[in-house]
Design a protein around this motif. Structure first.
Motif: not given
Length: 124
Positions: A1-21
């Protein structure tokens, strides 16, 4: 099984991000997936884990309600929705897999392995 994360980045306080695995090489539906994070100079911290059938275990009570884990077994992907982000959420976020059940957040060998991590930076 190989796992790859994505979706990170720079965001301002109060913001949202969705990470994927995203998983390849095996069927993600057989594995529990945990999300972890490690800030500079800090130990790795467990965030949440989701079982193959969608049960959720929160490893960090302080994040409950802001971070939500989910999975789509048809797409072989597990998500981590992060809302109301704070400066202290800055870290490298990792996913890990364990066959059939969630492992412990520390001192535990996740049998399915780890991804390489994705950087999340919260800054104004």
């Amino acid at each position: 099984l190989q796992l790859v994360e994505s979706g990170g980045g720079l965001v301002q306080p109060g913001g949202s991000l969705r990470l994927s695995c995203a998983a390849s090489g095996s069927t993600l539906a057989d594995y529990a997936i945990g999300w972890f994070r490690q800030a500079p100079g800090e130990e790795r911290e467990g965030v949440e884990c989701i079982t193959p059938v969608g049960g959720v275990i929160n490893y960090a009570d302080s994040l409950r309600g802001r971070f939500v884990i989910s999975r789509d077994n048809t797409k072989n992907i597990v998500y981590l929705q992060m809302n109301s982000l704070k400066l202290e959420d800055t870290a490298v976020y990792y996913c890990a897999a364990n066959f059939r059940r969630c492992g412990l957040p520390s001192n535990f060998r996740w049998t399915g392995g780890w991804g390489q991590g994705t950087q999340v930076t919260v800054a104004s």
